[in-house]
Scaffold this motif. Structure first.
Motif, PDB file in Angstrom:
ATOM      1  N   LEU A  70       0.840  -1.207   0.000  1.00  9.16           N
ATOM      2  CA  LEU A  70       0.000   0.000   0.000  1.00  9.16           C
ATOM      3  C   LEU A  70       0.871   1.252   0.000  1.00  9.16           C
ATOM      4  CD1 LEU A  70      -2.681   1.604   0.704  1.00  9.16           C
ATOM      5  CD2 LEU A  70      -2.282   0.955   3.077  1.00  9.16           C
ATOM      6  N   ARG A  71       1.867   1.280   0.864  1.00  7.12           N
ATOM      7  CA  ARG A  71       2.745   2.454   0.949  1.00  7.12           C
ATOM      8  C   ARG A  71       3.534   2.638  -0.339  1.00  7.12           C
ATOM      9  NH1 ARG A  71       3.407   4.778   6.321  1.00  7.12           N
ATOM     10  NH2 ARG A  71       5.210   5.881   5.554  1.00  7.12           N
ATOM     11  N   GLU A  72       4.016   1.501  -0.850  1.00  3.04           N
ATOM     12  CA  GLU A  72       4.862   1.583  -2.042  1.00  3.04           C
ATOM     13  C   GLU A  72       4.064   2.090  -3.245  1.00  3.04           C
ATOM     14  OE1 GLU A  72       7.098  -2.131  -2.435  1.00  3.04           O
ATOM     15  OE2 GLU A  72       6.778  -1.889  -4.608  1.00  3.04           O
ATOM     16  N   LYS A  73       2.886   1.489  -3.449  1.00  2.61           N
ATOM     17  CA  LYS A  73       2.132   1.835  -4.665  1.00  2.61           C
ATOM     18  C   LYS A  73       1.560   3.249  -4.579  1.00  2.61           C
ATOM     19  CE  LYS A  73       0.758  -1.419  -7.391  1.00  2.61           C
ATOM     20  NZ  LYS A  73       0.327  -2.608  -8.083  1.00  2.61           N
ATOM     21  N   GLN A  96       4.585  -1.028  11.757  1.00  3.66           N
ATOM     22  CA  GLN A  96       3.968  -2.353  11.857  1.00  3.66           C
ATOM     23  C   GLN A  96       3.746  -2.796  13.306  1.00  3.66           C
ATOM     24  OE1 GLN A  96       6.370  -4.611   9.121  1.00  3.66           O
ATOM     25  NE2 GLN A  96       5.146  -3.835   7.420  1.00  3.66           N
ATOM     26  N   ILE A  97       4.447  -2.152  14.248  1.00  3.83           N
ATOM     27  CA  ILE A  97       4.182  -2.488  15.654  1.00  3.83           C
ATOM     28  C   ILE A  97       3.758  -1.215  16.414  1.00  3.83           C
ATOM     29  CG2 ILE A  97       5.693  -4.533  15.800  1.00  3.83           C
ATOM     30  CD1 ILE A  97       7.673  -2.494  17.315  1.00  3.83           C
ATOM     31  N   SER A  98       3.081  -0.327  15.674  1.00  5.12           N
ATOM     32  CA  SER A  98       2.779   0.983  16.268  1.00  5.12           C
ATOM     33  C   SER A  98       1.957   0.857  17.558  1.00  5.12           C
ATOM     34  CB  SER A  98       2.059   1.880  15.261  1.00  5.12           C
ATOM     35  OG  SER A  98       0.885   1.257  14.814  1.00  5.12           O
ATOM     36  N   ASN A  99       1.021  -0.087  17.591  1.00  4.77           N
ATOM     37  CA  ASN A  99       0.187  -0.193  18.805  1.00  4.77           C
ATOM     38  C   ASN A  99       1.036  -0.517  20.018  1.00  4.77           C
ATOM     39  OD1 ASN A  99      -2.063   0.482  17.459  1.00  4.77           O
ATOM     40  ND2 ASN A  99      -2.787  -1.626  17.153  1.00  4.77           N
ATOM     41  N   LEU A 100       1.983  -1.429  19.818  1.00  5.91           N
ATOM     42  CA  LEU A 100       2.863  -1.823  20.922  1.00  5.91           C
ATOM     43  C   LEU A 100       3.697  -0.628  21.400  1.00  5.91           C
ATOM     44  CD1 LEU A 100       4.076  -4.990  21.686  1.00  5.91           C
ATOM     45  CD2 LEU A 100       6.079  -3.673  21.026  1.00  5.91           C
ATOM     46  N   ASP A 102      16.661   2.531  19.656  1.00  9.16           N
ATOM     47  CA  ASP A 102      17.792   1.603  19.553  1.00  9.16           C
ATOM     48  C   ASP A 102      17.501   0.490  18.547  1.00  9.16           C
ATOM     49  OD1 ASP A 102      18.962   3.176  21.402  1.00  9.16           O
ATOM     50  OD2 ASP A 102      18.653   1.829  23.120  1.00  9.16           O
ATOM     51  N   SER A 103      16.232   0.060  18.496  1.00  5.42           N
ATOM     52  CA  SER A 103      15.909  -1.033  17.563  1.00  5.42           C
ATOM     53  C   SER A 103      15.395  -0.504  16.214  1.00  5.42           C
ATOM     54  CB  SER A 103      14.881  -1.971  18.190  1.00  5.42           C
ATOM     55  OG  SER A 103      13.718  -1.226  18.546  1.00  5.42           O
ATOM     56  N   GLU A 104      15.576   0.802  16.005  1.00  3.04           N
ATOM     57  CA  GLU A 104      15.227   1.462  14.733  1.00  3.04           C
ATOM     58  C   GLU A 104      13.757   1.336  14.347  1.00  3.04           C
ATOM     59  OE1 GLU A 104      18.090   0.381  11.755  1.00  3.04           O
ATOM     60  OE2 GLU A 104      19.734   1.248  12.903  1.00  3.04           O
ATOM     61  N   LYS A 105      12.907   1.353  15.359  1.00  2.60           N
ATOM     62  CA  LYS A 105      11.458   1.377  15.082  1.00  2.60           C
ATOM     63  C   LYS A 105      10.980   2.832  15.056  1.00  2.60           C
ATOM     64  CE  LYS A 105      10.945  -3.161  15.415  1.00  2.60           C
ATOM     65  NZ  LYS A 105      12.372  -3.535  15.401  1.00  2.60           N
ATOM     66  N   THR A 143       9.514   4.472  11.964  1.00  2.00           N
ATOM     67  CA  THR A 143      10.081   3.942  10.722  1.00  2.00           C
ATOM     68  C   THR A 143       9.033   2.978  10.138  1.00  2.00           C
ATOM     69  OG1 THR A 143      11.027   2.040  11.861  1.00  2.00           O
ATOM     70  CG2 THR A 143      12.419   3.999  11.685  1.00  2.00           C
ATOM     71  N   THR A 144       9.277   2.490   8.938  1.00  2.55           N
ATOM     72  CA  THR A 144       8.306   1.559   8.341  1.00  2.55           C
ATOM     73  C   THR A 144       8.123   0.344   9.246  1.00  2.55           C
ATOM     74  OG1 THR A 144       9.126   2.302   6.234  1.00  2.55           O
ATOM     75  CG2 THR A 144       7.709   0.382   6.182  1.00  2.55           C
ATOM     76  N   GLU A 145       9.228  -0.125   9.822  1.00  2.00           N
ATOM     77  CA  GLU A 145       9.102  -1.271  10.748  1.00  2.00           C
ATOM     78  C   GLU A 145       8.327  -0.890  11.995  1.00  2.00           C
ATOM     79  OE1 GLU A 145      12.460  -3.596  12.058  1.00  2.00           O
ATOM     80  OE2 GLU A 145      13.384  -3.304  10.094  1.00  2.00           O
TER      81      GLU A 145
END
Ligand SMILES: C[S@@+](CC[C@H](N)C(=O)[O-])C[C@H]1O[C@@H](n2cnc3c(N)ncnc32)[C@H](O)[C@@H]1O
Ligand code: SF4
Length: 375
Positions: free
Chosen positions: A221-224, A363-367, A344-347, A358-360
């Motif tokens: 979705l983000r890419e397209k 994907q765990i934004s709720n956490l 530190d974990s580049e999230k 970050t894009t990663e």
């Protein structure tokens, strides 16, 4: 500047995944419009004469109303408030309501933006989730809206529908992007407790999409959208330059808004209030001068939590200077201590005074958000 949200809690039929407050009860519409106008009058001072920069009719199904019913509401809004000349004025619509005649009549009202709930262009998907339109109706709705002169159109899509593959989603995106719309909202399907879809999953009657595929769908979705010039200005919202939803952005920027109608929420910087989620009880309360909402005074922590929750989801990011100024050094320190692991974990990354996912991280934004909340 302030916003007005008007909730039209009627649907012609209920979709299996949806847990928004709505009813299939068109017979109540006239009485309901009456009560809304009364609510607008009762609450005319809520925004303290701030000029109105956005008006948003959401649902439910605002497109269930006719021109006269919208007109009645607009008359009340314009009589009671100062609406800016360039205000963004949106209505949500279901594709099968958007006939060419209806669209032309909507253009003669102050509307300048439509948000069309398409969800999928695949007829099998649509019938599985009990949508009442077809793929052809969805495409025609967008084209007819353009023909009627709407130059600011958003479409809603859902990814991760039961049985959907990454290739299926790829085709949905191609379809949406071929329609020359200015804005796309795309949500990952959530299974809301108590909905028919939830029950289908309990009984093993549906095929939920696994997390890895959901993530791949989001990346696609983000890419397209990006390749076609859309900016991902919020996790689920994508806009061509100058076409961000100003109404949604005002929620994210912590501006005040007045919510009218059953289940609508309001915010005035110090408190949040929400109307009764029942058409009949709402109408009765308004007409007998009874309380029709609950109200909660916001603590500093509540306001901090709201701010972090919404700003970190946007591409504008979480402004640390603003946070410290608004909420003090203690909460700023709390935020910094808790966000560090994700840096530190580049999230999460930090640039120009702002934290962004970050894009990663998305994907765990709720956490991440849960860890930043102050209870
Ligand atoms: C409440 S609907 C109102 C708009 C209109 N009635 C419609 O259905 O098109 C707003 C949007 O929320 C999204 N939505 C509602 N429930 C959802 C769920 N369980 N999972 C993902 N998206 C959902 C859909 O994309 C929908 O268009
Ligand atoms: S998704 Fe829209 S049309 Fe479907 S039940 Fe929810 S509000 Fe009604």
């Amino acid at each position: 500047m302030a916003g007005i949200y008007i909730h039209i809690p009627f649907c012609k039929q209920r979709c299996t995944y949806c847990d928004f407050y709505t009813e299939v009860a068109p017979q109540f519409i006239p009485k309901f419009i009456d009560s809304m106008v009364k609510e607008l009058k009762i609450r005319k001072d809520y925004l303290q004469n701030a000029p109105i920069s956005t008006i948003y009719f959401g649902g439910g199904t605002p497109s269930i109303l006719n021109r006269e019913q919208f007109s009645t509401i607009f008359d009340a809004v314009y009589n009671l408030h100062t609406v800016a000349d360039d205000a963004e004025i949106t209505f949500e619509a279901n594709p099968d309501d958007l006939t060419p005649d209806f669209l032309v009549s909507m253009r003669s009202l102050p509307f300048n933006r439509i948000s069309i709930g398409i969800q999928s262009f695949d007829d099998q998907d649509l019938s599985r989730i009990n949508r009442r339109h077809t793929s052809t109706q969805a495409v025609n709705a967008v084209k007819d809206a353009q023909q009627a002169g709407f130059g600011n159109i958003s479409v809603d899509l859902i990814y991760g529908l039961p049985f959907q593959t990454l290739d299926d989603w790829d085709r949905q995106l191609d379809m949406a992007l071929s329609l020359q719309v200015q804005h796309i909202s795309a949500y990952g399907l959530t299974y809301e407790e108590g909905t028919p879809l939830w029950k289908q999953r309990e009984k093993g009657e549906t095929a939920p999409v696994d997390d890895m595929t959901m993530n791949a769908m989001y990346l696609l979705l983000r890419e397209k959208t990006s390749l076609k010039g859309f900016e991902a200005y919020e996790i689920s919202n994508f806009a061509l330059p100058d076409f961000r939803s100003r109404h949604n952005s005002s929620y994210w920027k912590q501006e005040t808004y007045l919510g009218i109608g059953p289940s609508a929420h309001s915010y005035d910087l110090i408190s949040r209030q929400w109307n009764i989620a029942s058409i009949s009880r709402y109408v009765e309360a308004i007409n007998t001068n009874q309380p029709f909402f609950e109200r909660e005074e916001l603590t500093l922590n509540d306001r901090y939590n709201d701010f972090v929750m919404v700003s970190l989801r946007t591409s504008d990011g979480l402004d640390m200077q603003f946070l410290e100024r608004e909420f003090g050094t203690e909460l700023a320190g709390y935020c910094l201590r808790n966000i560090k692991t994700f840096m530190d974990s580049e999230k999460v990354y930090y640039a120009e005074g702002k934290f962004r996912l970050t894009t990663e991280g998305i994907q765990i934004s709720n956490l991440i958000l849960i860890q930043l909340m102050k209870v």
